[in-house]
Motif scaffolding. Sequence first.
Motif, PDB file in Angstrom:
ATOM      1  N   UNK A 140      -9.285   3.117   4.643  1.00  0.00           N
ATOM      2  CA  UNK A 140     -10.404   2.837   3.741  1.00  0.00           C
ATOM      3  C   UNK A 140     -10.560   3.912   2.672  1.00  0.00           C
ATOM      4  N   UNK A 141     -10.795   3.458   1.449  1.00  0.00           N
ATOM      5  CA  UNK A 141     -11.077   4.330   0.299  1.00  0.00           C
ATOM      6  C   UNK A 141      -9.979   5.359   0.030  1.00  0.00           C
ATOM      7  N   UNK A 142      -8.781   5.114   0.539  1.00  0.00           N
ATOM      8  CA  UNK A 142      -7.694   6.086   0.395  1.00  0.00           C
ATOM      9  C   UNK A 142      -7.418   6.436  -1.066  1.00  0.00           C
ATOM     10  N   UNK A 143      -7.515   5.434  -1.952  1.00  0.00           N
ATOM     11  CA  UNK A 143      -7.253   5.660  -3.372  1.00  0.00           C
ATOM     12  C   UNK A 143      -8.462   5.282  -4.235  1.00  0.00           C
ATOM     13  N   UNK A 144      -9.634   5.226  -3.653  1.00  0.00           N
ATOM     14  CA  UNK A 144     -10.807   4.821  -4.432  1.00  0.00           C
ATOM     15  C   UNK A 144     -11.074   5.824  -5.550  1.00  0.00           C
ATOM     16  N   UNK A 145     -11.408   5.293  -6.706  1.00  0.00           N
ATOM     17  CA  UNK A 145     -11.725   6.145  -7.842  1.00  0.00           C
ATOM     18  C   UNK A 145     -10.546   6.821  -8.499  1.00  0.00           C
ATOM     19  N   UNK A 146      -9.335   6.370  -8.200  1.00  0.00           N
ATOM     20  CA  UNK A 146      -8.134   6.916  -8.869  1.00  0.00           C
ATOM     21  C   UNK A 146      -7.966   6.183 -10.194  1.00  0.00           C
ATOM     22  N   UNK A 180      -8.606   0.582  -2.669  1.00  0.00           N
ATOM     23  CA  UNK A 180      -8.292   0.918  -4.063  1.00  0.00           C
ATOM     24  C   UNK A 180      -9.507   0.674  -4.972  1.00  0.00           C
ATOM     25  N   UNK A 181     -10.688   0.656  -4.421  1.00  0.00           N
ATOM     26  CA  UNK A 181     -11.891   0.354  -5.203  1.00  0.00           C
ATOM     27  C   UNK A 181     -12.073   1.357  -6.338  1.00  0.00           C
ATOM     28  N   UNK A 182     -12.510   0.842  -7.483  1.00  0.00           N
ATOM     29  CA  UNK A 182     -12.798   1.720  -8.604  1.00  0.00           C
ATOM     30  C   UNK A 182     -11.583   2.261  -9.333  1.00  0.00           C
ATOM     31  N   UNK A 183     -10.421   1.691  -9.078  1.00  0.00           N
ATOM     32  CA  UNK A 183      -9.220   2.056  -9.860  1.00  0.00           C
ATOM     33  C   UNK A 183      -9.286   1.244 -11.149  1.00  0.00           C
ATOM     34  N   UNK A 184     -10.076   1.711 -12.074  1.00  0.00           N
ATOM     35  CA  UNK A 184     -10.494   0.906 -13.222  1.00  0.00           C
ATOM     36  C   UNK A 184      -9.386   0.603 -14.220  1.00  0.00           C
ATOM     37  N   UNK A 185      -8.269   1.322 -14.146  1.00  0.00           N
ATOM     38  CA  UNK A 185      -7.154   1.062 -15.056  1.00  0.00           C
ATOM     39  C   UNK A 185      -5.967   0.398 -14.372  1.00  0.00           C
ATOM     40  N   UNK A 186      -6.153  -0.008 -13.136  1.00  0.00           N
ATOM     41  CA  UNK A 186      -5.089  -0.697 -12.413  1.00  0.00           C
ATOM     42  C   UNK A 186      -4.879  -2.088 -13.003  1.00  0.00           C
ATOM     43  N   UNK A 187      -3.646  -2.385 -13.421  1.00  0.00           N
ATOM     44  CA  UNK A 187      -3.353  -3.687 -14.024  1.00  0.00           C
ATOM     45  C   UNK A 187      -2.373  -4.517 -13.201  1.00  0.00           C
ATOM     46  N   UNK A 188      -1.572  -3.855 -12.349  1.00  0.00           N
ATOM     47  CA  UNK A 188      -0.500  -4.557 -11.652  1.00  0.00           C
ATOM     48  C   UNK A 188      -0.458  -4.175 -10.177  1.00  0.00           C
ATOM     49  N   UNK A 189      -0.258  -5.192  -9.325  1.00  0.00           N
ATOM     50  CA  UNK A 189      -0.193  -4.986  -7.880  1.00  0.00           C
ATOM     51  C   UNK A 189       0.959  -5.804  -7.309  1.00  0.00           C
ATOM     52  N   UNK A 190       1.828  -5.134  -6.546  1.00  0.00           N
ATOM     53  CA  UNK A 190       2.918  -5.813  -5.861  1.00  0.00           C
ATOM     54  C   UNK A 190       2.752  -5.586  -4.364  1.00  0.00           C
ATOM     55  N   UNK A 191       2.711  -6.683  -3.603  1.00  0.00           N
ATOM     56  CA  UNK A 191       2.479  -6.624  -2.159  1.00  0.00           C
ATOM     57  C   UNK A 191       3.742  -7.054  -1.435  1.00  0.00           C
ATOM     58  N   UNK A 192       4.187  -6.222  -0.501  1.00  0.00           N
ATOM     59  CA  UNK A 192       5.406  -6.502   0.242  1.00  0.00           C
ATOM     60  C   UNK A 192       5.236  -7.546   1.321  1.00  0.00           C
ATOM     61  N   UNK A 193       6.276  -7.738   2.099  1.00  0.00           N
ATOM     62  CA  UNK A 193       6.321  -8.828   3.079  1.00  0.00           C
ATOM     63  C   UNK A 193       5.528  -8.541   4.347  1.00  0.00           C
ATOM     64  N   UNK A 194       5.153  -7.274   4.578  1.00  0.00           N
ATOM     65  CA  UNK A 194       4.558  -6.920   5.865  1.00  0.00           C
ATOM     66  C   UNK A 194       3.049  -6.988   5.950  1.00  0.00           C
ATOM     67  N   UNK A 195       2.349  -7.045   4.812  1.00  0.00           N
ATOM     68  CA  UNK A 195       0.887  -6.953   4.827  1.00  0.00           C
ATOM     69  C   UNK A 195       0.250  -8.154   5.504  1.00  0.00           C
ATOM     70  N   UNK A 196      -0.594  -7.875   6.513  1.00  0.00           N
ATOM     71  CA  UNK A 196      -1.292  -8.944   7.225  1.00  0.00           C
ATOM     72  C   UNK A 196      -2.805  -8.761   7.197  1.00  0.00           C
ATOM     73  N   UNK A 197      -3.282  -7.601   6.736  1.00  0.00           N
ATOM     74  CA  UNK A 197      -4.722  -7.341   6.685  1.00  0.00           C
ATOM     75  C   UNK A 197      -5.066  -6.631   5.391  1.00  0.00           C
ATOM     76  N   UNK A 198      -5.825  -7.322   4.542  1.00  0.00           N
ATOM     77  CA  UNK A 198      -6.123  -6.816   3.203  1.00  0.00           C
ATOM     78  C   UNK A 198      -7.374  -5.953   3.162  1.00  0.00           C
ATOM     79  N   UNK A 199      -8.264  -6.118   4.134  1.00  0.00           N
ATOM     80  CA  UNK A 199      -9.494  -5.332   4.149  1.00  0.00           C
ATOM     81  C   UNK A 199     -10.543  -5.896   3.205  1.00  0.00           C
ATOM     82  N   UNK A 200     -11.773  -5.396   3.353  1.00  0.00           N
ATOM     83  CA  UNK A 200     -12.911  -5.859   2.563  1.00  0.00           C
ATOM     84  C   UNK A 200     -13.016  -5.057   1.265  1.00  0.00           C
ATOM     85  N   UNK A 201     -13.210  -5.748   0.166  1.00  0.00           N
ATOM     86  CA  UNK A 201     -13.430  -5.090  -1.124  1.00  0.00           C
ATOM     87  C   UNK A 201     -12.319  -4.108  -1.487  1.00  0.00           C
ATOM     88  N   UNK A 202     -11.097  -4.438  -1.087  1.00  0.00           N
ATOM     89  CA  UNK A 202      -9.976  -3.516  -1.295  1.00  0.00           C
ATOM     90  C   UNK A 202      -9.798  -3.137  -2.759  1.00  0.00           C
TER      91      UNK A 202
END
Length: 375
Positions: free
Chosen positions: A187-193, A214-236
């Motif tokens: 949780x919040x590992x990269x929040x506000x980056x 990744x909440x508050x990463x206000x300049x994030x434009x692109x996201x690539x998700x690999x094959x293993x993700x099974x839990x996205x979390x709340x408000x990620x």
Amino acid sequence: GSLTIPKTVTKIGKSALAGCSRLMSVTMPDSVTEISDGAFYRCSGLAYVAIGSKVTSIGGNAFQDCISLQSVTIPDSVTTIRSEAFIDCTGLASVKIGAGVTSISAGAFKGCVGLVAITVALENEQYCSDKNIVYTKDKKTLVFVPKNTAGSFTMPESVTKIGDYAFEGCTGLTAITIPASVTAIESSAFSGCTGLSAITLPDSVKSLGWSSTFAGCTNLTSLTIGSGLTSLGYDAFRGCLKLKTIEVADANTAYCSVDNIIYKKNKKEIIFVPKGLAGTITLPTELTEISSSAFDSCTGLTEVTIGTAVTKIGFNAFQSCTGLTTVVIGASVTEIAGQAFWGCTNLATVTIKSSSLTTIGWGAFNNIKSDAQFT
């Protein structure tokens, strides 16, 4: 002023000195074994504290908002630093962690925007530091980095978990390479980056933390998700207002992406809609419900065609989609919940193909174009 705590004191109680804004320095005797929750909360003038050599626990929020505190030495006697112990100590620049610490709780140094130097005693059996970055001793968990971490960062391939708040508030971080060894990002590992523009989650990553990774990463434009993700979390990705491009690996068994929207693999449920979504979209025919606030404030969205399997459009589903001009509502919709299209100020054409629509909630089409056409 200065305070030297008497040798008769064994515990600094909960909120004992909270709000003593004129307190500038504190010296503790060896008799003190515990600093309780909120003990020095908002001692805004506190610039120096000598933590006693017998203290074993520093409580939650113990030094919160001690904005004048510049350095802290955690003695070898301390075993536990509880949650948010030093949160928002904005002037804190240096921390030395002793040999006895076995638990650093989530967010212990959250909001310490000036923290640049962190060292852990070599004798510590639970944690270590390398170039001011704190890891567990085996370097499998990255615990936290200094707030001046900037530019491109590549973490060691020994890391399997990125801890809660690990990179929180690292506004100068512009790129992150997550190795294929990582399986969990908490949780919040990269929040506000706010400097990050792209994130790639390797196939090894199985879960994001329960909230705000990744909440508050206000300049994030692109996201690539690999094959293993099974839990996205709340408000990620809450507050990632520019995020518009999302790609999920075809081999992922839990999720898929269509037109930059994340769905459950069977496409019956929307998981996440990026706020930067723009243009015209046609929702999958497998989709059965549009959840509450799913497209809320997607201001670049202009046209939406809702598939034939959808039976309900949820509360606030398209609220404040100010660029939306045209909506086609599919043949199976029975309910349009309250405020579903509220504030879509440019919505001019609504085509309803359903003959079984029975419920239109309060304010579903309030504050759209005054001359909007319904057919």
